[in-house]
Design a protein around this motif. Sequence first.
Motif, PDB file in Angstrom:
ATOM      1  N   HIS A  72       0.794  -1.374   0.054  1.00 16.34           N
ATOM      2  CA  HIS A  72       0.026  -0.015  -0.042  1.00 16.34           C
ATOM      3  C   HIS A  72       0.770   1.241   0.136  1.00 16.34           C
ATOM      4  O   HIS A  72       0.285   2.271  -0.458  1.00 16.34           O
ATOM      5  CB  HIS A  72      -0.894   0.026   1.115  1.00 16.34           C
TER       6      HIS A  72
ATOM      7  N   ALA B 115      -1.398  -0.936   5.941  1.00 17.91           N
ATOM      8  CA  ALA B 115      -2.942  -0.950   6.028  1.00 17.91           C
ATOM      9  C   ALA B 115      -3.234  -1.879   6.977  1.00 17.91           C
ATOM     10  O   ALA B 115      -2.975  -3.239   7.126  1.00 17.91           O
ATOM     11  CB  ALA B 115      -3.789  -0.810   4.655  1.00 17.91           C
ATOM     12  N   ASN B 116      -4.143  -1.915   8.170  1.00 28.07           N
ATOM     13  CA  ASN B 116      -4.711  -2.633   8.963  1.00 28.07           C
ATOM     14  C   ASN B 116      -3.812  -3.663   9.645  1.00 28.07           C
ATOM     15  O   ASN B 116      -3.899  -3.341  10.874  1.00 28.07           O
ATOM     16  CB  ASN B 116      -5.844  -3.555   8.169  1.00 28.07           C
TER      17      ASN B 116
ATOM     18  N   SER C 137      -4.591   2.597   3.385  1.00 24.12           N
ATOM     19  CA  SER C 137      -5.790   2.006   3.495  1.00 24.12           C
ATOM     20  C   SER C 137      -6.286   1.511   1.882  1.00 24.12           C
ATOM     21  O   SER C 137      -5.595   2.055   0.969  1.00 24.12           O
ATOM     22  CB  SER C 137      -6.880   2.783   4.146  1.00 24.12           C
ATOM     23  N   PRO C 138      -7.477   0.694   1.865  1.00 21.03           N
ATOM     24  CA  PRO C 138      -7.902   0.375   0.563  1.00 21.03           C
ATOM     25  C   PRO C 138      -8.293   1.596  -0.238  1.00 21.03           C
ATOM     26  O   PRO C 138      -8.464   2.565   0.360  1.00 21.03           O
ATOM     27  CB  PRO C 138      -8.962  -0.362   0.787  1.00 21.03           C
TER      28      PRO C 138
ATOM     29  N   ASP D 235     -13.539   1.774  -2.580  1.00 23.64           N
ATOM     30  CA  ASP D 235     -13.684   0.416  -1.932  1.00 23.64           C
ATOM     31  C   ASP D 235     -13.857   0.254  -0.452  1.00 23.64           C
ATOM     32  O   ASP D 235     -14.084  -0.756   0.417  1.00 23.64           O
ATOM     33  CB  ASP D 235     -12.529  -0.735  -2.220  1.00 23.64           C
ATOM     34  N   THR D 236     -14.280   1.391   0.287  1.00 15.66           N
ATOM     35  CA  THR D 236     -14.614   1.691   1.497  1.00 15.66           C
ATOM     36  C   THR D 236     -16.144   0.750   1.883  1.00 15.66           C
ATOM     37  O   THR D 236     -16.913   0.783   1.029  1.00 15.66           O
ATOM     38  CB  THR D 236     -15.042   3.329   1.819  1.00 15.66           C
TER      39      THR D 236
ATOM     40  N   SER E  90     -12.677  -5.153   1.578  1.00  8.40           N
ATOM     41  CA  SER E  90     -11.479  -5.380   0.690  1.00  8.40           C
ATOM     42  C   SER E  90     -10.419  -5.757   1.557  1.00  8.40           C
ATOM     43  O   SER E  90     -10.468  -5.479   2.859  1.00  8.40           O
ATOM     44  CB  SER E  90     -11.274  -3.960   0.209  1.00  8.40           C
TER      45      SER E  90
ATOM     46  N   GLN F  39      -7.280  -5.820   3.726  1.00 12.28           N
ATOM     47  CA  GLN F  39      -6.860  -5.017   4.863  1.00 12.28           C
ATOM     48  C   GLN F  39      -7.704  -3.686   4.844  1.00 12.28           C
ATOM     49  O   GLN F  39      -7.409  -2.509   5.148  1.00 12.28           O
ATOM     50  CB  GLN F  39      -5.514  -4.526   4.611  1.00 12.28           C
ATOM     51  N   GLY F  40      -9.088  -3.656   4.902  1.00  9.50           N
ATOM     52  CA  GLY F  40      -9.827  -2.693   4.936  1.00  9.50           C
ATOM     53  C   GLY F  40     -11.052  -2.923   6.149  1.00  9.50           C
ATOM     54  O   GLY F  40     -12.072  -1.981   5.924  1.00  9.50           O
TER      55      GLY F  40
ATOM     56  N   ASP G 285     -11.621   0.734  10.578  1.00  8.67           N
ATOM     57  CA  ASP G 285     -11.521   2.378  10.232  1.00  8.67           C
ATOM     58  C   ASP G 285     -10.269   3.037  11.133  1.00  8.67           C
ATOM     59  O   ASP G 285     -10.571   2.950  12.205  1.00  8.67           O
ATOM     60  CB  ASP G 285     -12.716   2.955  10.711  1.00  8.67           C
TER      61      ASP G 285
ATOM     62  N   PRO H 182      -5.239   6.696   1.787  1.00 12.67           N
ATOM     63  CA  PRO H 182      -5.572   5.451   0.870  1.00 12.67           C
ATOM     64  C   PRO H 182      -4.832   5.122  -0.327  1.00 12.67           C
ATOM     65  O   PRO H 182      -4.037   6.314  -0.896  1.00 12.67           O
ATOM     66  CB  PRO H 182      -7.381   5.951   0.356  1.00 12.67           C
TER      67      PRO H 182
END
Length: 594
Positions: free
Chosen positions: A39, A84-85, A111-112, A116-117, A121, A123-124, A127, A172
């Motif tokens: 990412h 991410a995540n 983040s994604p 794709d929120t 997705s 690693q999404g 929050d 993102p």
Amino acid sequence: MSSFPLQYPPGRELTGGDLLAQSLKQLGVEVAFGLHGGHLDAFLMGCESIGIRLIDTRHETVAVQAAEGYCRISTKPGVCFVTANSGFSNGLAGLATASADRSPILCITSSPPIRDTENNSLQGSIDQVVTARPLTKFAHRVIAPEECPRIVSHAMRVAQSSPPGPVLLDFPIDVLFSPIHPKLISWGSITSPPTYPPGPHPAAIEEAAQLIRAAKRPVIITGTGAGRLQARESLFKLAETCNIPVFNSSKYAMFHPQSIMLSSGAAGILAKLPLVQLARPDLVILLGARTGMFLGGKSGAIIPNNCTLIQVDCDGSEIGRTLPVKLGIVSDIEAFSSTMYTKLGTAYQGSVDEAWVRSVLNLSSAESPFEKDPAETAGLLHPYHALKSLFSAIEPGSIVVLDGGEAGVWAGDLAPRCQPSTVITSTGYLGFLGNGFGYTLGSAIAAPDRKIVNIQGDGSAGFHMMELDTYKRFNLNVMTVVVNNSVWGMSINGQDLVYGSSNSARPISSLNPETEYDVVAKGLQNAAAKVTRISEIASTVVKFQGQSGPSCINLIVDRKPTHPVTTMMVGLTESPDLVVVPYYDNIPRAYYKL
């Protein structure tokens, strides 16, 4: 319009990742700590292009804590990146310690794609902005690449403003990889100079001067807020003019520059005054030092309950948090010290008891109660004698990072023997173990000319021992010492105190006595040795500190005697009316004990 010249990487478009990296470079960022994640690739390529050094770790918690260690030694904001995540979740422990210990760091995550929120997705699921907000001063998701300069400069100012603390920015992946439209860039205050820190009110300076002039037994206690070199210089001018002894809190001790008014013992040594039949301070000036666990809480042991208390802090909410103050001043410590020195100047006439001052400064030179104990018993080293020998051999001017429970407090008592430049207690207000690996890494990058000593208990060593690999990859002059007693020392000794020696049950407080930390270190290509004799310690230390690159000493010690700090923290009492609550104030019994 504030702006800086964009640098276009050869052979590819300028992306959001490039603009983010160039914004950081404009703000003086030279290094970033982290662990790779796809990412972040556009940002990492941007850092490579613009000349920001990337230091990759083996765990994201260490990356965030390395940024914190870096900012403590360099006095510049620390920057870290986590993917991410998954990486973000691992980094939360670092954000927590930075928040509790007021460290100005910027954490960058991704983040994604925005589209794709809430789409299950990769690693999404979490929050990240919502999750980070309770642990940061500012957390924000950047949704347009052209907003990087404005948001980054704002985040950095928030991190450094009083009180300092961590901030987080979520970019993102599509924002980082998208090409930039130069005409749409929002520059914000990216090229504006830093703001001046808060200064003391003139009326406060006048009142403080009166209190200092009237004091017979004043002391100054400093904390992390007095860590900058300029603050220490102005502070010691004030202390020497007014004949006021200076004590570091055990949270953070900076010994450079030196002063005739600087005690080599931590502020906790003031609790010994009644034992040596010396009067206690009548005036205590707290400079960037928070009340609470590192200064005896509400017990009155370190800060007498009947003394006059002046508290100076950049955060007004800290003033009077635990103890009643006579005078509270919201100010940067350097601004207060220099203004106070100008106010009192060479014409200072006070009432200080000079004989008392000399006696207080000599407290740390008193013989330890463990001095006459045998150095070795049944093949195990006495922890006091082992660490005394260790610190006596360490190169002066080293940076010492303390980690672990009893290992950390034994080492904290003896660290001044090596005349260090700085001593950092890594467990902090949250009591985290294992932080020392990241703080050590950040310190080594911030001060490559100094030797770094990473003291670990064998319990804390288990958290991030793989970072010895990081030390080797960057050939850092770090000597890790594992003070190995095969137990969680503070835990098992605390159980002994509460439940008595006749009760053999000691739940989950033992470790494997056969673990060979030196063998692990050798496998990670660190020079290493297992030390079991007092006579071997000094030569091993001199050998390892005299060579380039990382090393590790597996120092085999006994779990006894129990350190006095453990006894104090347990708070054992024979009173039938109190319930012992280890580490906190005891509580009244709710019913009569038969």
